[in-house]
Design an enzyme around this catalytic site. Structure first.
Site, short mmCIF file in Angstrom:
data_model
loop_
_atom_site.label_atom_id
_atom_site.label_comp_id
_atom_site.label_asym_id
_atom_site.label_seq_id
_atom_site.Cartn_x
_atom_site.Cartn_y
_atom_site.Cartn_z
N ASP A 1 6.37 0.29 2.92
CA ASP A 1 7.24 0.94 1.93
C ASP A 1 8.62 0.27 1.81
OD1 ASP A 1 5.19 2.76 1.54
OD2 ASP A 1 6.00 4.16 3.02
N GLU A 2 8.68 -1.01 2.09
CA GLU A 2 9.96 -1.71 2.03
C GLU A 2 10.42 -1.92 0.59
OE1 GLU A 2 7.26 -2.83 3.59
OE2 GLU A 2 7.71 -3.15 5.72
N GLY A 3 9.46 -1.87 -0.35
CA GLY A 3 9.78 -2.14 -1.76
C GLY A 3 9.07 -3.40 -2.25
N LYS A 4 7.93 -3.68 -1.64
CA LYS A 4 7.17 -4.90 -1.97
C LYS A 4 6.78 -4.93 -3.45
CE LYS A 4 4.26 -3.66 1.26
NZ LYS A 4 5.00 -2.57 1.94
N LYS B 1 8.15 -3.61 -6.07
CA LYS B 1 9.25 -3.94 -6.98
C LYS B 1 9.48 -5.45 -7.02
CE LYS B 1 14.16 -4.05 -7.63
NZ LYS B 1 15.47 -3.43 -7.72
N GLY C 1 0.91 2.11 -1.33
CA GLY C 1 1.44 2.69 -2.58
C GLY C 1 2.62 1.83 -2.97
N HIS C 2 2.47 1.03 -4.00
CA HIS C 2 3.51 0.09 -4.40
C HIS C 2 4.12 0.55 -5.73
CE1 HIS C 2 1.61 -3.28 -1.75
NE2 HIS C 2 1.94 -2.21 -1.07
N GLN D 1 1.31 -2.63 3.51
CA GLN D 1 1.85 -2.11 4.78
C GLN D 1 3.01 -3.03 5.24
OE1 GLN D 1 -1.99 -2.28 4.73
NE2 GLN D 1 -1.47 -0.51 3.51
#
Ligand code: GDP
Ligand code: IMO
Ligand code: MG
Length: 429
Positions: free
Chosen positions: A13-16, A18, A40-41, A230
């Site tokens: 959930d780092e923001g991949k 985006k 979940g991107h 992940q």
């Protein structure tokens, strides 16, 4: 040409999503190489939000081929919902979406097995997304799984029934009563029916031998971006085992998940948040249990994109970031969600751990069972809103100092800082 890789350096959930969306115009192919719908991107543009679970985040660029690689596991039901979401937005995702014939399938009974396995662990549960990830990868490795290419084989139904029965036996052994268990709101048999209906949507997509395809693209000078799911600290080998996912989320997963040689890897873009979050169980040394953690959760809207669960929040963990940079050979860094810390007077960073009375700068083997206390360094907050900052703008000095401190610590440049969830909220340094 080489394959550039974008992957998460923390617990996901780092923001991949985006960043993949932002850089997709520079690529001919975007390929997912591992994981499944546990991912979940999120992508936001033109005031619309999209969450992708299986489809690569380059799908919004019609000129770009999006590939679901052999290392990914696919739930036809979830994939169909994603396709429908894109169709409802006026897109034709089937046009530029390819699927590897070797990608494994998540069966309805894999979902039950995941629930049975978690229930059997009691307090020691992983906090799985319950999407069937562990059981599907288990079947892959134990050579019992079924793949996308099998859908078009004459014995598909027969093999499905055999595997289903095997799973039901395992579920019985675990003592799991699923008569009232719901999968995406449906009882098992009803879910199995919609799953089979969804198989036809998957069958209609373009199935390819993706290892040949991708190597051919590279030999033609085409540019390929591999999109991780992940994060490094959830890697099956190097994460906080057993509180991990069931695939290699690190750089090695790109070679096995797409069928490319290590020599084909180009840039390795590592993504991290200006702080840390984690969903599910497992160690999190810099976790904040009180008010500050709550403030980060609120400001960052830290609730899971796949399950809606509140994410655990804490300060940035430098030894863990260093570990992730080392494992992946990261060549450049992207810092996400800096805006979430806009209002903080001081921002803290874990720079070492106290473990068994000693100060250390590595993650010890028994991090899951022995408490490790972070040693914090305090940095001055920037105390101004950065959400209007875009390409061409400069970061506030205190934020730039925070970024320089991270660069110096891990010895890799931070080329990009994300200043908000929208595609346009981004500063290049
Ligand atoms: P992924 O799994 O790595 O793609 O990340 P997720 O989509 O699960 O979670 C990232 C969340 O942060 C999403 O809700 C994004 O819309 C949001 N987001 C991404 N970048 C930024 C940012 O720079 N600032 C803020 N405030 N939110 C961001
Ligand atoms: P993206 O790609 C955050 C976590 C789960 C759980 C553990 C194992 O959106 O960053 P699993 O369902 O894989 O068996 O769950 O891993 N997890 C994630 N956490 N982001 C993700 O993906 C995740 N995928 C799995 O919460 O702790
Ligand atoms: Mg996510």
């Amino acid at each position: 040409m080489k394959v550039d890789v974008l992957l998460g350096l923390q617990w996901g959930d780092e923001g991949k999503g985006k960043i993949v969306d932002v850089i997709t115009p520079g690529y001919d192919v975007v390929a997912r190489f591992q994981g499944g719908p546990n991912a979940g991107h999120t992508i936001i543009f033109d005031n619309k939000k999209y969450v992708l679970h299986t489809i690569p985040s380059g799908i919004f660029n019609e000129k770009c081929i999006n590939l679901i690689g052999n290392g990914v596991i696919i739930d036809p039901f979830i994939l169909k919902k994603e396709l429908q979401m894109l169709i409802d937005c006026g897109m034709d995702p089937g046009k530029n979406l390819y699927v590897s014939r070797k990608a494994h399938l998540i069966l309805p009974t894999h979902r039950l097995l995941d629930a049975a396995s978690e229930a059997s662990k009691g307090d020691g549960k992983i906090g799985s997304t319950l999407k069937g990830i562990g059981p599907t990868y288990t079947d892959k490795v134990s050579r019992n799984g079924m793949r996308v290419g099998d859908l078009c084989m004459p014995d598909f139904r027969e093999r499905y029934q055999r595997l289903r029965q095997r799973h039901l036996n395992q579920i019985e052994q675990l003592g799991f009563d699923f008569s009232n268990y719901k999968i995406d709101g449906l009882g098992f048999e009803a879910y199995e029916k919609v799953w089979f209906d969804a198989v036809s949507a998957l069958v209609e997509l373009q199935h390819i031998d993706s290892e040949y395809f991708i190597n051919q693209m590279l030999s033609e000078g085409k540019k390929v971006l591999a999109e991780g799911a992940q994060g490094t600290l959830l890697d099956i080998d190097f994460g906080s085992y057993p509180f991990v996912t069931s695939s290699n989320t690190t750089i090695a997963g790109v070679c096995s998940g797409l069928g490319i040689p290590a020599s084909a890897i180009g840039k390795v873009i590592g993504i991290f948040k200006a702080y840390c979050t984690r969903v599910g169980s497992g160690p999190f040394p810099t976790e904040l249990h009180e008010q500050t953690g709550e403030e980060i959760r609120r400001a960052g809207n830290e609730f899971g994109s796949t399950t809606g669960r509140p994410r655990r929040c804490g300060w940035l963990d430098l030894p863990a970031l260093h570990y992730a940079v080392m494992l992946n050979g990261v060549t450049e860094l992207v810092m996400m969600k800096a805006d979430v810390l806009d209002e903080f007077e001081t921002v803290e960073v874990g720079e070492a751990y106290i473990y068994q009375g000693r100060q250390i700068d590595y993650i010890p083997f028994d991090a899951c069972s022995v408490p490790i206390e972070p040693v914090y360094k305090k940095m001055k907050g920037w105390k101004e809103s950065i959400t209007n900052l875009k390409a061409g703008h400069k970061l506030p000095e205190a934020l730039d100092a925070y970024v320089r401190m991270i660069e110096n610590s891990v010895n890799v440049p931070v080329t990009t800082v994300s200043t908000g969830p929208d595609r346009s909220q981004i500063v290049y340094r």
